[in-house]
Design an enzyme around this catalytic site. Sequence first.
Site, PDB file in Angstrom:
ATOM      1  N   SER A  25       0.895  -0.906  -0.008  1.00  0.00           N
ATOM      2  CA  SER A  25       0.178   0.082  -0.304  1.00  0.00           C
ATOM      3  C   SER A  25       0.568   1.133   0.282  1.00  0.00           C
ATOM      4  CB  SER A  25      -1.070  -0.258   1.153  1.00  0.00           C
ATOM      5  OG  SER A  25      -1.622   1.240   1.295  1.00  0.00           O
ATOM      6  N   TYR A  75      -2.796  -1.224  10.281  1.00  0.00           N
ATOM      7  CA  TYR A  75      -2.505  -1.232   8.961  1.00  0.00           C
ATOM      8  C   TYR A  75      -1.054  -1.007   8.175  1.00  0.00           C
ATOM      9  CZ  TYR A  75      -4.395  -1.166   3.859  1.00  0.00           C
ATOM     10  OH  TYR A  75      -4.210  -1.479   3.031  1.00  0.00           O
TER      11      TYR A  75
HETATM   12  P1  NAD Z   1     -11.218  -5.885  -1.152  1.00  0.00           P
HETATM   13  O1  NAD Z   1     -12.102  -6.331   0.507  1.00  0.00           O
HETATM   14  O2  NAD Z   1     -12.451  -5.923  -1.707  1.00  0.00           O
HETATM   15  O3  NAD Z   1     -10.550  -7.165  -0.891  1.00  0.00           O
HETATM   16  C1  NAD Z   1      -9.380  -8.342   0.345  1.00  0.00           C
HETATM   17  C2  NAD Z   1     -10.306  -9.333  -0.105  1.00  0.00           C
HETATM   18  O4  NAD Z   1      -8.978 -10.105   1.015  1.00  0.00           O
HETATM   19  C3  NAD Z   1     -11.351  -9.972   0.275  1.00  0.00           C
HETATM   20  O5  NAD Z   1     -11.381 -10.591  -1.060  1.00  0.00           O
HETATM   21  C4  NAD Z   1     -11.337 -10.758   1.011  1.00  0.00           C
HETATM   22  O6  NAD Z   1     -12.246 -11.897   1.240  1.00  0.00           O
HETATM   23  C5  NAD Z   1      -9.821 -10.998   1.595  1.00  0.00           C
HETATM   24  N1  NAD Z   1      -9.748 -11.529   2.729  1.00  0.00           N
HETATM   25  C6  NAD Z   1     -10.066 -11.520   3.991  1.00  0.00           C
HETATM   26  N2  NAD Z   1      -9.555 -11.790   5.202  1.00  0.00           N
HETATM   27  C7  NAD Z   1      -8.833 -12.795   4.349  1.00  0.00           C
HETATM   28  C8  NAD Z   1      -8.471 -14.176   4.721  1.00  0.00           C
HETATM   29  N3  NAD Z   1      -8.541 -14.517   5.938  1.00  0.00           N
HETATM   30  N4  NAD Z   1      -8.136 -15.164   3.759  1.00  0.00           N
HETATM   31  C9  NAD Z   1      -7.999 -14.673   2.959  1.00  0.00           C
HETATM   32  N5  NAD Z   1      -8.356 -13.996   2.778  1.00  0.00           N
HETATM   33  C10 NAD Z   1      -8.421 -13.297   3.218  1.00  0.00           C
HETATM   34  O7  NAD Z   1      -9.959  -4.729  -1.218  1.00  0.00           O
HETATM   35  P2  NAD Z   1      -8.942  -4.232  -2.069  1.00  0.00           P
HETATM   36  O8  NAD Z   1      -8.297  -2.920  -2.198  1.00  0.00           O
HETATM   37  O9  NAD Z   1      -9.495  -5.391  -3.091  1.00  0.00           O
HETATM   38  O10 NAD Z   1      -8.011  -5.566  -1.208  1.00  0.00           O
HETATM   39  C11 NAD Z   1      -6.465  -5.926  -1.426  1.00  0.00           C
HETATM   40  C12 NAD Z   1      -5.655  -5.406  -1.107  1.00  0.00           C
HETATM   41  O11 NAD Z   1      -4.957  -4.119  -1.416  1.00  0.00           O
HETATM   42  C13 NAD Z   1      -4.860  -5.267   0.276  1.00  0.00           C
HETATM   43  O12 NAD Z   1      -3.980  -6.372   0.491  1.00  0.00           O
HETATM   44  C14 NAD Z   1      -5.339  -4.526   1.024  1.00  0.00           C
HETATM   45  O13 NAD Z   1      -4.453  -3.990   2.074  1.00  0.00           O
HETATM   46  C15 NAD Z   1      -4.949  -3.413  -0.412  1.00  0.00           C
HETATM   47  N6  NAD Z   1      -4.928  -2.709  -0.501  1.00  0.00           N
HETATM   48  C16 NAD Z   1      -5.998  -1.592  -1.197  1.00  0.00           C
HETATM   49  C17 NAD Z   1      -6.178  -0.079  -1.132  1.00  0.00           C
HETATM   50  C18 NAD Z   1      -7.636   0.178  -1.754  1.00  0.00           C
HETATM   51  O14 NAD Z   1      -7.471   1.305  -2.098  1.00  0.00           O
HETATM   52  N7  NAD Z   1      -8.300  -0.430  -2.160  1.00  0.00           N
HETATM   53  C19 NAD Z   1      -4.853   0.635  -1.957  1.00  0.00           C
HETATM   54  C20 NAD Z   1      -3.526   0.177  -1.023  1.00  0.00           C
HETATM   55  C21 NAD Z   1      -3.465  -1.624  -1.019  1.00  0.00           C
END
Ligand code: NAD
Length: 269
Positions: free
Chosen positions: A154, A167
Amino acid sequence: MEISLQNQVAVVTGASSGIGSGIAKSLAAAGATVVVNHSSERSLGEAQAILKEITDAGGNGITYQCDVSKEDQVIKMFQDTVSQFGTVDILINNAGIQKDAKFTDMTLDQWNAVIGVNLTGQFLCAREAIKEFLRRGIDTSRSIACGKIIHISSVHEIIPWAGHANYAASKGAIRMLMQTLAQEYGADKIRVNSICPGAIQTPINKDAWSTPQALNSLLNLIPYNRIGQPQDIGNLAAFLASDLADYITGTSIFVDGAMTTFESFSTGG
Ligand code: NAD
């Protein structure tokens, strides 16, 4: 020049929504067989819908339920994937959660839950992936590299985030995990990198984009003036996993519309 992941098998954690689903679709479009990991029975329907999009577009894969914070489940996911497809070539360590709280109100459960999925989950999956890469060895009919790991980190790998200490700590730690693995397994031709997304429109940050006011204030942080989409991350993940990126290892790549240039400094400072 074409991105090809033909004959390769990719495990994408947390692939039933958001960024993980975008990455799963991009890797499948480049020819990889994709394990669409989801965490629980509740997310099976979403995972199946992503898999259907993949197969409707001519790709291949399976759904696989596994909580990445649980060692026995992660070990079994890799064992089952290897039994079914022969090996694993690519790991996308994407699953992540937030449990936000002011620091002095943060419970140990909130801390442990976030570290458990975002950091320990990435450790467990990377360990099983690397064991399998080393068992298989290099097979140039698949890739020049012995294996590829992409951590989804991130911008909070480097931007402190008040109210989200668990986080931000998990993402900062991913940088050192990634670089240490790249150093430790470089001679084995295992490539390890991180993608650091900025604001991507997914369920995890719905509060930041679901009303015009929220979206407006989010855009104030993004010089490029649009919110990112899962496909923006999927495009880079497919390239980084491919042999076109063979000399890229041990680094974090920010995909953030210039968020990390700190927009608030654009008018002085
Ligand atoms: P999201 O909530 O859509 O996706 C997260 C996914 O992780 C979901 O499918 C959830 O079911 C899964 N998950 C949660 N706990 C789990 C577990 N114990 N085992 C297996 N799967 C699990 O959110 P996202 O934005 O797609 O996030 C994905 C990644 O991207 C994360 O690591 C998040 O920190 C990172 N991220 C997102 C953003 C953003 O702006 N959306 C920015 C920076 C980083």
